[in-house]
Every structure is written in structure tokens, then in C-alpha cells.
Motif scaffolding. Structure first.
Motif, PDB file in Angstrom:
ATOM      1  N   UNK A   1       0.830  -1.200   0.000  1.00  0.00           N
ATOM      2  CA  UNK A   1       0.000   0.000   0.000  1.00  0.00           C
ATOM      3  C   UNK A   1       0.870   1.258   0.000  1.00  0.00           C
ATOM      4  N   UNK A   2       1.884   1.289   0.860  1.00  0.00           N
ATOM      5  CA  UNK A   2       2.781   2.449   0.917  1.00  0.00           C
ATOM      6  C   UNK A   2       3.557   2.588  -0.391  1.00  0.00           C
ATOM      7  N   UNK A   3       3.952   1.481  -0.995  1.00  0.00           N
ATOM      8  CA  UNK A   3       4.636   1.539  -2.296  1.00  0.00           C
ATOM      9  C   UNK A   3       3.725   2.159  -3.353  1.00  0.00           C
ATOM     10  N   UNK A   4       2.455   1.779  -3.346  1.00  0.00           N
ATOM     11  CA  UNK A   4       1.500   2.335  -4.314  1.00  0.00           C
ATOM     12  C   UNK A   4       1.312   3.832  -4.086  1.00  0.00           C
ATOM     13  N   UNK A   5       1.229   4.228  -2.830  1.00  0.00           N
ATOM     14  CA  UNK A   5       1.096   5.653  -2.514  1.00  0.00           C
ATOM     15  C   UNK A   5       2.336   6.411  -2.975  1.00  0.00           C
ATOM     16  N   UNK A   6       3.516   5.888  -2.653  1.00  0.00           N
ATOM     17  CA  UNK A   6       4.760   6.561  -3.043  1.00  0.00           C
ATOM     18  C   UNK A   6       4.846   6.711  -4.556  1.00  0.00           C
ATOM     19  N   UNK A   7       4.463   5.675  -5.279  1.00  0.00           N
ATOM     20  CA  UNK A   7       4.487   5.746  -6.740  1.00  0.00           C
ATOM     21  C   UNK A   7       3.536   6.829  -7.240  1.00  0.00           C
ATOM     22  N   UNK A   8       2.339   6.877  -6.687  1.00  0.00           N
ATOM     23  CA  UNK A   8       1.349   7.882  -7.125  1.00  0.00           C
ATOM     24  C   UNK A   8       1.837   9.296  -6.829  1.00  0.00           C
ATOM     25  N   UNK A   9       2.404   9.501  -5.648  1.00  0.00           N
ATOM     26  CA  UNK A   9       2.916  10.830  -5.282  1.00  0.00           C
ATOM     27  C   UNK A   9       4.092  11.198  -6.181  1.00  0.00           C
TER      28      UNK A   9
ATOM     29  N   UNK B   1      10.347   3.466   6.297  1.00  0.00           N
ATOM     30  CA  UNK B   1      11.763   3.606   5.933  1.00  0.00           C
ATOM     31  C   UNK B   1      12.083   2.802   4.680  1.00  0.00           C
ATOM     32  N   UNK B   2      11.424   1.675   4.507  1.00  0.00           N
ATOM     33  CA  UNK B   2      11.643   0.859   3.322  1.00  0.00           C
ATOM     34  C   UNK B   2      11.163   1.508   2.034  1.00  0.00           C
ATOM     35  N   UNK B   3      10.479   2.630   2.158  1.00  0.00           N
ATOM     36  CA  UNK B   3       9.966   3.342   0.986  1.00  0.00           C
ATOM     37  C   UNK B   3      10.526   4.757   0.899  1.00  0.00           C
ATOM     38  N   UNK B   4      11.670   4.960   1.556  1.00  0.00           N
ATOM     39  CA  UNK B   4      12.382   6.229   1.412  1.00  0.00           C
ATOM     40  C   UNK B   4      12.095   7.271   2.474  1.00  0.00           C
ATOM     41  N   UNK B   5      11.216   6.992   3.413  1.00  0.00           N
ATOM     42  CA  UNK B   5      10.949   7.958   4.480  1.00  0.00           C
ATOM     43  C   UNK B   5      12.088   7.905   5.487  1.00  0.00           C
ATOM     44  N   UNK B   6      12.423   9.067   6.032  1.00  0.00           N
ATOM     45  CA  UNK B   6      13.487   9.172   7.025  1.00  0.00           C
ATOM     46  C   UNK B   6      13.109  10.266   8.006  1.00  0.00           C
ATOM     47  N   UNK B   7      13.792  10.345   9.136  1.00  0.00           N
ATOM     48  CA  UNK B   7      13.484  11.419  10.086  1.00  0.00           C
ATOM     49  C   UNK B   7      13.602  12.788   9.424  1.00  0.00           C
ATOM     50  N   UNK B   8      12.830  13.724   9.902  1.00  0.00           N
ATOM     51  CA  UNK B   8      12.830  15.079   9.347  1.00  0.00           C
ATOM     52  C   UNK B   8      14.197  15.716   9.586  1.00  0.00           C
ATOM     53  N   UNK B   9      14.859  16.170   8.508  1.00  0.00           N
ATOM     54  CA  UNK B   9      16.127  16.880   8.713  1.00  0.00           C
ATOM     55  C   UNK B   9      15.839  18.253   9.319  1.00  0.00           C
TER      56      UNK B   9
END
Length: 127
Positions: A78-86, A106-114
């Protein structure tokens, strides 16, 4: 989207939205990009909502997988589909908040806010 089902999930089982009204769920969905996962027979088993301007910013929220369908990688898909759409929209920044699913995101590129000192939040005063 089966908004009656989504409302049930969010208002009774999702720690971040307990008690949310059916009207609030419907209004939020109407003004958001909605992504769902469905069984072969058409039953909805997961939901995610993205608040976005479709150009520069997105906020991923209300990610929920039906309890009977957890542990099978559906949240990741689901998160992969969302990331692709965004990504297809060309949005440059997507935020989210989670208490317990950091590894999934994290597996879809999210990381702590810099530079968290640059970010602020406004919460309306209590009525």
C-alpha cells in the motif's frame, strides 16, 4: 472506497483517530487522494489517504490495514503504491507521522525530518 468501513476502522481501531466522526472521514476523503487495497471479490482490506496540493507537498495519513490481513506485506504494498502515485505527481516532499511503523515507511524512502528545529505545528486552542 468503502467509507463506512474506513470510518469503522479509523474511529474504533486506529490510535490516531479514535472517535472521528463519519462526516469527518467523508470530508477528509473527498479532499484527498485515496488509495485502497481490495480482495479479488472487491472487499476493501486497506486504506491510505494523502493530503496534497498535487505539486509541491503531500502528507500521508490514515494508513490502515484490516486486522485479518496484517502480516502479509499488504502495508508495504500500500505504501509503495502511494509513493508511486505521489512520485507521478512530481511532489517534492511527503511527510507522515507514525508511532509504531517506522520500518515500513523507511523501506519506501521515508526518514526522520532533517533540521527538526525548522518545523513548527499549530494546534487550535481547546474549545
Amino acid at each position: 472506497m468503502d467509507l463506512d468501513l474506513v470510518h469503522d476502522w479509523l474511529s474504533t481501531d486506529a490510535y490516531w483517530s479514535l472517535g472521528r466522526s463519519r462526516e469527518a472521514v467523508a470530508t477528509a476523503a473527498e479532499h484527498s487522494l485515496n488509495v485502497g487495497a481490495f480482495t479479488e471479490d472487491g472487499r476493501q482490506v486497506a486504506y491510505a489517504r494523502v493530503v496534497t496540493d498535487h505539486a509541491t507537498f503531500a502528507w500521508l495519513c490514515d494508513v490502515y490495514v484490516d486486522r485479518d490481513h496484517r502480516g502479509r506485506g499488504l502495508g508495504n504494498r500500500l505504501v509503495a503504491a502511494v509513493a508511486q502515485r505521489v512520485d507521478e505527481l512530481g511532489v517534492g516532499r511527503t511527510l507522515l507521522k507514525t508511532r509504531d511503523a517506522h520500518d515500513v515507511y523507511a523501506g519506501h524512502g521515508f526518514e526522520p525530518v532533517p533540521d527538526p528545529d525548522l518545523w513548527m505545528i499549530r494546534t487550535p486552542p481547546s474549545a
